[in-house]
Design a protein around this motif. Structure first.
Motif, PDB file in Angstrom:
ATOM      1  N   GLU A 697       0.809  -1.211   0.000  1.00 35.03           N
ATOM      2  CA  GLU A 697       0.000   0.000   0.000  1.00 35.03           C
ATOM      3  C   GLU A 697       0.848   1.270   0.000  1.00 35.03           C
ATOM      4  O   GLU A 697       0.404   2.299  -0.469  1.00 35.03           O
ATOM      5  N   THR A 698       2.043   1.153   0.594  1.00 32.83           N
ATOM      6  CA  THR A 698       2.807   2.384   0.779  1.00 32.83           C
ATOM      7  C   THR A 698       3.883   2.499  -0.289  1.00 32.83           C
ATOM      8  O   THR A 698       4.252   1.532  -0.948  1.00 32.83           O
ATOM      9  N   ASP A 699       4.363   3.708  -0.381  1.00 37.67           N
ATOM     10  CA  ASP A 699       5.478   3.941  -1.287  1.00 37.67           C
ATOM     11  C   ASP A 699       6.711   3.260  -0.726  1.00 37.67           C
ATOM     12  O   ASP A 699       6.902   3.190   0.479  1.00 37.67           O
ATOM     13  N   SER A 700       7.516   2.771  -1.614  1.00 42.79           N
ATOM     14  CA  SER A 700       8.732   2.137  -1.140  1.00 42.79           C
ATOM     15  C   SER A 700       9.817   2.350  -2.180  1.00 42.79           C
ATOM     16  O   SER A 700       9.554   2.747  -3.305  1.00 42.79           O
ATOM     17  N   VAL A 701      11.027   2.115  -1.734  1.00 44.40           N
ATOM     18  CA  VAL A 701      12.164   2.255  -2.641  1.00 44.40           C
ATOM     19  C   VAL A 701      12.871   0.913  -2.720  1.00 44.40           C
ATOM     20  O   VAL A 701      13.106   0.254  -1.720  1.00 44.40           O
ATOM     21  N   LEU A 702      13.158   0.540  -3.916  1.00 47.73           N
ATOM     22  CA  LEU A 702      13.835  -0.722  -4.166  1.00 47.73           C
ATOM     23  C   LEU A 702      15.260  -0.374  -4.559  1.00 47.73           C
ATOM     24  O   LEU A 702      15.477   0.393  -5.498  1.00 47.73           O
ATOM     25  N   TRP A 703      16.179  -0.895  -3.783  1.00 42.69           N
ATOM     26  CA  TRP A 703      17.582  -0.591  -4.097  1.00 42.69           C
ATOM     27  C   TRP A 703      18.193  -1.801  -4.773  1.00 42.69           C
ATOM     28  O   TRP A 703      18.257  -2.876  -4.194  1.00 42.69           O
ATOM     29  N   ILE A 704      18.660  -1.597  -5.994  1.00 50.54           N
ATOM     30  CA  ILE A 704      19.232  -2.698  -6.751  1.00 50.54           C
ATOM     31  C   ILE A 704      20.708  -2.396  -6.975  1.00 50.54           C
ATOM     32  O   ILE A 704      21.056  -1.321  -7.459  1.00 50.54           O
ATOM     33  N   PRO A 705      21.560  -3.329  -6.604  1.00 51.20           N
ATOM     34  CA  PRO A 705      22.983  -3.090  -6.869  1.00 51.20           C
ATOM     35  C   PRO A 705      23.304  -3.379  -8.321  1.00 51.20           C
ATOM     36  O   PRO A 705      23.014  -4.473  -8.828  1.00 51.20           O
ATOM     37  N   ILE A 706      23.860  -2.417  -8.986  1.00 47.38           N
ATOM     38  CA  ILE A 706      24.183  -2.623 -10.395  1.00 47.38           C
ATOM     39  C   ILE A 706      25.559  -2.051 -10.670  1.00 47.38           C
ATOM     40  O   ILE A 706      26.101  -1.268  -9.892  1.00 47.38           O
ATOM     41  N   ARG A 707      26.039  -2.428 -11.788  1.00 51.21           N
ATOM     42  CA  ARG A 707      27.327  -1.886 -12.206  1.00 51.21           C
ATOM     43  C   ARG A 707      27.232  -1.597 -13.692  1.00 51.21           C
ATOM     44  O   ARG A 707      26.871  -2.454 -14.494  1.00 51.21           O
ATOM     45  N   ALA A 708      27.546  -0.350 -13.990  1.00 50.11           N
ATOM     46  CA  ALA A 708      27.588   0.028 -15.394  1.00 50.11           C
ATOM     47  C   ALA A 708      28.991  -0.228 -15.898  1.00 50.11           C
ATOM     48  O   ALA A 708      29.961   0.140 -15.245  1.00 50.11           O
ATOM     49  N   ILE A 709      29.100  -0.887 -16.999  1.00 53.08           N
ATOM     50  CA  ILE A 709      30.415  -1.257 -17.499  1.00 53.08           C
ATOM     51  C   ILE A 709      30.760  -0.394 -18.700  1.00 53.08           C
ATOM     52  O   ILE A 709      29.948  -0.238 -19.624  1.00 53.08           O
ATOM     53  N   SER A 710      31.891   0.169 -18.635  1.00 53.97           N
ATOM     54  CA  SER A 710      32.368   0.943 -19.765  1.00 53.97           C
ATOM     55  C   SER A 710      33.856   0.672 -19.894  1.00 53.97           C
ATOM     56  O   SER A 710      34.614   0.830 -18.936  1.00 53.97           O
ATOM     57  N   ASP A 711      34.276   0.202 -21.054  1.00 55.31           N
ATOM     58  CA  ASP A 711      35.704  -0.076 -21.198  1.00 55.31           C
ATOM     59  C   ASP A 711      36.441   1.085 -21.829  1.00 55.31           C
ATOM     60  O   ASP A 711      37.608   1.004 -22.127  1.00 55.31           O
ATOM     61  N   GLN A 712      35.748   2.159 -22.014  1.00 53.77           N
ATOM     62  CA  GLN A 712      36.424   3.326 -22.572  1.00 53.77           C
ATOM     63  C   GLN A 712      37.199   4.018 -21.477  1.00 53.77           C
ATOM     64  O   GLN A 712      36.722   4.155 -20.343  1.00 53.77           O
ATOM     65  N   LEU A 713      38.363   4.430 -21.823  1.00 51.72           N
ATOM     66  CA  LEU A 713      39.124   5.219 -20.871  1.00 51.72           C
ATOM     67  C   LEU A 713      38.593   6.640 -20.965  1.00 51.72           C
ATOM     68  O   LEU A 713      38.437   7.180 -22.044  1.00 51.72           O
ATOM     69  N   PRO A 714      38.231   7.191 -19.829  1.00 49.46           N
ATOM     70  CA  PRO A 714      37.739   8.560 -19.911  1.00 49.46           C
ATOM     71  C   PRO A 714      38.828   9.494 -20.419  1.00 49.46           C
ATOM     72  O   PRO A 714      40.016   9.302 -20.148  1.00 49.46           O
ATOM     73  N   LYS A 715      38.430  10.467 -21.173  1.00 50.52           N
ATOM     74  CA  LYS A 715      39.397  11.407 -21.751  1.00 50.52           C
ATOM     75  C   LYS A 715      39.188  12.766 -21.141  1.00 50.52           C
ATOM     76  O   LYS A 715      38.059  13.224 -20.988  1.00 50.52           O
ATOM     77  N   GLY A 716      40.251  13.354 -20.812  1.00 46.61           N
ATOM     78  CA  GLY A 716      40.157  14.720 -20.346  1.00 46.61           C
ATOM     79  C   GLY A 716      40.091  15.656 -21.530  1.00 46.61           C
ATOM     80  O   GLY A 716      40.065  15.221 -22.678  1.00 46.61           O
ATOM     81  N   SER A 717      40.051  16.905 -21.256  1.00 43.71           N
ATOM     82  CA  SER A 717      40.073  17.848 -22.354  1.00 43.71           C
ATOM     83  C   SER A 717      40.980  18.994 -21.965  1.00 43.71           C
ATOM     84  O   SER A 717      41.207  19.254 -20.786  1.00 43.71           O
ATOM     85  N   SER A 718      41.471  19.638 -22.960  1.00 44.20           N
ATOM     86  CA  SER A 718      42.342  20.762 -22.656  1.00 44.20           C
ATOM     87  C   SER A 718      41.500  21.970 -22.338  1.00 44.20           C
ATOM     88  O   SER A 718      40.297  22.001 -22.618  1.00 44.20           O
ATOM     89  N   SER A 719      42.133  22.945 -21.734  1.00 43.14           N
ATOM     90  CA  SER A 719      41.357  24.046 -21.185  1.00 43.14           C
ATOM     91  C   SER A 719      40.659  24.854 -22.259  1.00 43.14           C
ATOM     92  O   SER A 719      39.574  25.378 -22.041  1.00 43.14           O
ATOM     93  N   GLY A 720      41.283  24.932 -23.405  1.00 41.29           N
ATOM     94  CA  GLY A 720      40.643  25.724 -24.452  1.00 41.29           C
ATOM     95  C   GLY A 720      39.406  25.057 -25.001  1.00 41.29           C
ATOM     96  O   GLY A 720      38.481  25.711 -25.453  1.00 41.29           O
ATOM     97  N   ASP A 721      39.389  23.778 -24.861  1.00 39.81           N
ATOM     98  CA  ASP A 721      38.294  23.012 -25.474  1.00 39.81           C
ATOM     99  C   ASP A 721      37.134  22.941 -24.468  1.00 39.81           C
ATOM    100  O   ASP A 721      37.189  22.238 -23.469  1.00 39.81           O
ATOM    101  N   SER A 722      36.142  23.692 -24.754  1.00 37.65           N
ATOM    102  CA  SER A 722      35.090  23.791 -23.743  1.00 37.65           C
ATOM    103  C   SER A 722      33.993  22.739 -23.922  1.00 37.65           C
ATOM    104  O   SER A 722      33.058  22.694 -23.156  1.00 37.65           O
ATOM    105  N   GLN A 723      34.124  21.923 -24.933  1.00 36.24           N
ATOM    106  CA  GLN A 723      33.017  20.987 -25.176  1.00 36.24           C
ATOM    107  C   GLN A 723      32.967  19.904 -24.095  1.00 36.24           C
ATOM    108  O   GLN A 723      33.980  19.413 -23.628  1.00 36.24           O
TER     109      GLN A 723
END
Lengths: 1012, 139
Positions: A697-723
């Motif tokens: 009857e009541t509101d509840s929260v379901l907590w599911i443990p998950i893992r998002a997988i990404s094999d990409q290495l995150p890339k930084g950006s240089s300061s001039g590049d604002s994108q």
């Protein structure tokens, strides 16, 4: 002057009438007779004058009301007038004759009926001097004579319809009057046992007084054999037992007991003897038999002495018969009373005549009732087919008009006929009708008999399954209160109240109930079925039926059908409050109450992500799903979780906790609320989670443990590049399917998008570049998550090996750490590095995260198996660094040298100069130049394109000049110097962009002047 | 007071919706049937007479030996509406008329009851009590 007397007056009037008649003036003749009648009635009853009534002669019992020439008038003269008995009939005869001549048979019947009534009253006055039953006999003959005469003169269609109707009614009245008197005579001679004790007979006979002769006729001396015969008849005629064992007090056919009446009228009988007859406390109808039977042993021989003792019933019959034989001169009537068969034949003839005529006159009630009498005779003669038909008519009339008391009299007879005829359908419906009549009309025992008949037939071998309407017996309605409310697609149960009119429990083998949509006519009715047998108790029963999912709308109850054995029954009626007020005729008008409301589809539940901020990628994270039931129970709900690509559910349990909506509350009463908060660990099996009950009857929260997988290495950006990095990279989806509802019929699908991100976004800037190649690299860390990040260490790394300045590992001073970054803020780290090639540099950051899963990213879900040392595991973030060459790296500077101070004029030569200066060591020493100008504006003299040599030393300069003539005045673009061989990025221009110069119009020339 | 009196209200569809034996004599077990029978048969006469007169009170439309049927009826445009029928042996026409008029009032009060469905059986005990009281007063 002669003395006035009636005879003289009569002679005068009649001769006048005769003359009129001769002259075909029938109307006038009739008027004369009418006046005579009026006058006679006034004179005949003059008080104090005792007159002879007449009617004592042989043959007088036969009515002569249509036969004026029956007796010569001279025979009936009495003093100065006439004898009433003969003269009134004579007058009526004359009138009738004239009326027939006028072709007004209706009037004859009408006058005749009232004449018979009034004459019968006159006869009653003189009954004591007239022969026994003279009055009855006279009425019978008079009616028959009148009927014969009028019906033979009557021709259909000659009169107005209402007159015709009235005529038939009068004929019916005459017949029924005749029938009544005939029955009275028949009763007196002992045929009473063969008279149907029906309401009509009883009503007529029981209020009709017995004949009142001066002395009741006594038994002729030689009638012993007849008395025996009558006694035999009395003994044989046992009252017919009614069907179903109905025991009812028989309706009386006599105003008072004949035995008492007859004996009372015998002068010699003393009161003491009377009591002798009625000894015991039995009911009068039995008494008569008892009295008769108790004396059957007395010797029939001593009739002479019978004057002193009360007559027995058989003796009364015989005495009456003998007396009647003396009275009746009409052989037909005598014959009709002579034997039972003759009597019944005459009785039928009269009854049929009355019924037919009443039907013709549209007096259906009178007619149909007499049909019932015909049916009774047919029944007695074994002519059940005919009897059933007639009884059906009677029943239909009474049932249609709701006169249940009367119906209860006739319906058992009909049922009996139908049973004998083996008309199962009819018999069943009669039984049902009997059962549905008011409870007070039959005893419980009788009603039980009806029911057992129904049940017996239902379970017997019926040739065809008989449909039976039990609307009046089994009624049903929805339960009181609001209708059952269901959401679209939900099954349910419907509770229906069924009233059974059966006196005992009855077992229904099956029961179906249809539902009708109130405003949706297209798709008919839906049947609800109860497959199990149901036992209905007498009275109110509550039955629960399963309700399959229905379309949205509102429904009312339709028809109840079911089976008892092989009997299919149906009931249409709704009753509101029970059988007490279930007036089956009005039930159709009752407003129908909706029993079921199926609502239009609406959201019943909502699933939403608990947080909107991003979670950590590549780390096990809790994703919260808020389950919000919207006025609908989620009992037993099952959630199917299907993760999209790049997302994986961590294998361990799912947490579910109650959710209290207002956040302020959690702050205010933190302690108490956490106690109250429900919490449960759930197991995920085959991608399904079953909800606990408390969460329904009541509101509840379901907590599911998950893992998002990404094999990409995150890339930084240089300061001039604002994108910014595209958000889509971090999006993952979870497909959720919630099955809920009573039988998991409701399905809610929702795909939830979850945003994952790295903890940081890294931008780099080369803060300074020393001459020795050492770079001061400023690394800015943008926190991407809604959590506090703590950096413990950071270092640069590269595949090829980094040449570091200062410390060998490229770390900043360790005193910096730990560095705490608040959510969505930035922090910078300065690296001093020396690198040959900046590509493939990777920034490693060791960090910790402290966040709440309810707000966003949070420490990774701990895997119990691994590293249970309790210490917080530090996380490593790796990001590729992107370096970019500075955008502007000029090797050459090109300067547009200022023009001479005198302004430019059209047609004047001007020298444009550019200075090229080498800013850097540069390998090229030959420089290609090119001057571009708009040929409409400028004329260029000299080489537009060419090579100049510039010494390769830094700071070497050269000036390129070119002669031009402006062609138009105004602000125009000056010619441009371009260096096609060198990249634009390597050139620093002054002024940087295109610019305008002002060109004046040419100076006035005298050669063009015209002297004044 | 009349020795025999049977009062009955017949609705539009010829259905009796109220019956009462209001005579002073002890009710004979079989008499009720007879009274009903007589009143039922008298409806043939009512239906003939109803359109010949504008009066509401039709006295003595049918005689059955010493019993008389009197009727008080309301017509609407097309049919005989409700009718009150009284089988009686009293000759007190004025009393009968007053009785009918008072019962008419009562009947209208019953009709005004929103819970009473016109044409259904009148089961109100209050109505019954009142009718019997009126019968004692007028018949």
């Amino acid at each position: 002057m002669p003395v006035w007397n009636f005879c003289n007056f009569f002679i005068l009037k009649e001769s006048l009438a005769f003359i009129f008649e001769m002259a075909q003036l029938h109307e006038d003749a009739l008027r004369e007779y009418d006046e005579l009648e009026l006058c006679y009635s006034e004179t005949v009853n003059v008080a104090g004058k005792q007159r002879d009534f007449g009617g004592v002669e042989r043959g007088d019992d036969q009515a002569a009301l249509l036969n004026p020439g029956n007796k010569p008038l001279t025979q009936i003269v009495q003093d100065d007038s006439f004898r009433e008995f003969e003269f009134r009939q004579y007058l009526f005869g004359c009138q009738a004759k004239l009326l027939f001549k006028l072709n007004r048979p209706y009037e004859v019947a009408s006058r005749g009926y009232s004449f018979i009534i009034s004459f019968s009253k006159a006869l009653a006055l003189y009954e004591s001097i007239l022969p026994f039953c003279m009055r009855e006999v006279w009425v019978v003959t008079a009616c028959l004579a009148l009927i014969n005469a009028t019906s033979s003169h009557y021709k259909d269609g000659l009169v107005a319809p209402d007159v015709e109707k009235e005529f038939y009614r009068l004929e019916g009245d005459l017949y029924s009057l005749c029938r009544l008197k005939f029955m009275r005579l028949a009763y007196l001679v002992g045929y009473g046992t063969h008279l149907e004790r029906s309401p009509v007979n009883s009503a007529s006979l029981s209020m009709l007084p017995w004949p009142k002769p001066a002395v009741w006729p006594s038994i002729p001396p030689d009638a012993s054999s007849e008395v025996l015969a009558k006694e035999k008849m009395i003994l044989q005629a046992s009252p017919r037992a009614k069907h179903f064992g109905i025991q009812r007090k028989q309706l009386p056919l006599e105003p008072s007991v004949l035995l008492r009446e007859a004996n009372r009228r015998r002068a010699s009988l003393s009161a003491g003897n009377m009591h002798e007859i009625f000894d015991g406390g039995m009911s009068p109808s039995n008494k008569s038999h008892a009295a008769a039977m108790s004396r059957t042993n007395s010797s029939p021989g001593n009739f002479e002495s019978s004057i002193d003792r009360p007559m027995r019933l058989a003796e009364i019959y015989v005495a009456a018969e003998h007396a009647l034989r003396n009275t009746i001169s009409n052989p037909d009537l005598l014959k009709s009373l002579s034997s039972l068969e003759e009597f019944e034949q005459k009785y039928m003839e009269l009854t049929k005549g009355a019924a037919d005529n009443y039907h013709h006159s549209w007096w259906k009630r009178h007619g149909v009732v007499l049909d019932g009498e015909i049916a009774a005779v047919s029944f007695r003669h074994g002519n059940f087919d005919l009897a059933a038909k007639s009884y059906e008519k009677v029943c239909a009339l009474y049932a249609g008009e709701g006169w249940h008391d009367l119906l209860a009299e006739v319906l058992p007879n009909l049922a009996e006929c139908q049973k004998i005829l083996n008309d199962e359908a009819g018999y069943l419906s009669s039984c049902v009708r009997l059962l549905s009549l008011g409870k007070g009309l039959f005893l419980t025992k009788e009603r039980q008999a009806f029911q057992s008949e129904v049940v017996r037939l239902a379970h017997s071998e019926m040739k065809q399954p008989v449909p039976l309407d039990v609307s009046s017996l089994i009624t049903f309605s929805g339960n009181a209160g609001p209708p059952v409310k269901l959401c679209d697609g939900d099954p349910g149960t419907l509770s229906v109240t069924v009233w059974s009119g059966f006196p005992d429990d009855i077992t229904l083998d099956s029961l179906n109930l249809t539902l009708m949509a109130t405003f949706n006519t297209d798709d008919g009715v839906k049947a609800l079925k109860s497959s199990t047998a149901i036992v209905l108790k007498p009275g109110k029963n509550t039955i629960t039926l399963p309700l399959p999912p229905q379309k949205p709308g509102s429904y009312v109850l339709g028809v109840l059908t079911g089976q008892i054995g092989k009997l299919k029954f149906r009931s249409h009626s709704f009753s509101k409050g029970g059988p007490a007020d279930s007036d089956d005729f009005m039930s159709y008008e009752k407003p129908v109450k909706p029993i079921l409301k199926v609502f239009n589809p609406r959201p019943l539940v909502d699933l939403a992500a608990a947080i909107s901020s991003a979670l950590l990628i590549n780390e096990p994270q809790w994703i919260g799903i808020i389950v919000k039931p919207i006025d609908y129970s989620l009992k037993g709900a099952v959630l199917h979780i299907d993760t999209g690509p790049g997302l994986k559910i961590e294998s361990h349990g799912i947490e579910m906790e109650g959710r209290t909506k207002p956040i302020e509350n959690t702050v205010a009463e933190n302690g108490s609320l956490t106690e109250k908060k429900k919490f449960e660990l759930l197991k995920l099996e085959n991608g399904r989670v079953v909800f606990p009950d408390w969460a329904s009857e009541t509101d509840s929260v379901l907590w599911i443990p998950i893992r998002a997988i990404s094999d990409q290495l995150p890339k930084g950006s240089s300061s001039g590049d604002s994108q910014k990095r595209s958000i889509v990279d971090g999006m993952r989806t979870i497909a959720l399917k919630l099955e809920f509802g009573v039988s998991h019929n409701q399905i809610f699908d929702r795909t939830i998008a979850v945003h994952f991100t790295d903890p940081f976004h890294v931008t780099t800037r080369v803060a300074d570049k020393c001459n020795d190649g050492t770079l001061l690299l400023q690394v800015t860390l943008h926190s991407q998550v809604n959590a506090m990040l703590t950096i413990y260490d950071a270092w640069l790394d590269r595949q090829g090996g980094v040449v570091h300045m200062g410390k060998g590992d490229g770390r900043p001073t360790s005193g910096f750490f730990p560095l705490i970054i608040s959510p969505t803020t930035r922090a910078g780290i300065l690296f001093s590095v020396c690198m040959e090639n900046m590509a493939d540099t990777i920034l490693n950051i060791k960090y910790g995260i402290s966040g709440d899963r309810t707000t966003g990213a949070h420490p990774p879900v701990l895997v119990e198996s691994a590293e249970s040392d309790g210490t917080k595991q530090d996380l490593i973030f790796r990001s590729a660094l992107i370096f970019q060459r500075p955008v502007l790296d000029p090797c050459l500077a090109v300067g547009f040298l200022p023009l001479p101070s005198s302004s430019l004029r059209v047609g004047q030569l001007v020298t444009m100069k550019w200075r090229i200066e080498r800013l850097k060591n540069f390998e090229q020493d030959e420089i290609l130049y090119e001057v571009n100008a708009n040929t409409l504006n400028w004329m260029i003299a000299g080489l537009k394109r060419g090579h100049v040599s510039l010494s390769p030393e830094q700071g070497s300069r050269i000036v390129i000049s070119i002669l031009c003539v402006p062609l138009v005045a105004g602000y125009v673009h000056p010619p441009q110097l371009g260096l096609p061989n060198i990249k634009e990025a390597s050139i620093s221009c002054n002024p940087a962009g295109p610019h305008l110069v002002c060109v004046l119009p040419p100076a006035l020339s005298s050669s063009f002047c015209i002297p004044a | 007071m009349a020795t025999t009196a049977c009062f009955i209200i017949v609705s539009r569809n010829d259905i009796p919706i109220y019956e009462a034996e209001v005579g002073s004599t002890v009710k004979r077990e079989d008499a009720a049937h007879l009274h009903q029978f007589i009143l039922h048969a008298a409806q043939d006469i009512v239906q003939d007479l109803a359109w010949t007169t504008s009066a509401m009170f039709l006295k003595a439309i049918d005689r059955f030996n010493d019993l008389v049927v009197s009727v008080y009826l309301f017509l609407n445009l097309v049919s005989i509406h409700t009718r009150f029928m009284l089988l009686h042996d009293s000759r007190n026409d004025d009393g009968i008329k007053s009785f009918f008029q008072e019962v008419h009032e009562l009947y209208i009060k019953t009709l005004l009851n929103p819970l009473y469905l016109p044409g259904s059986r009148i089961t109100s005990s209050h109505f019954d009590t009142k009718v019997r009281a009126l019968a004692r007063k007028y018949l």
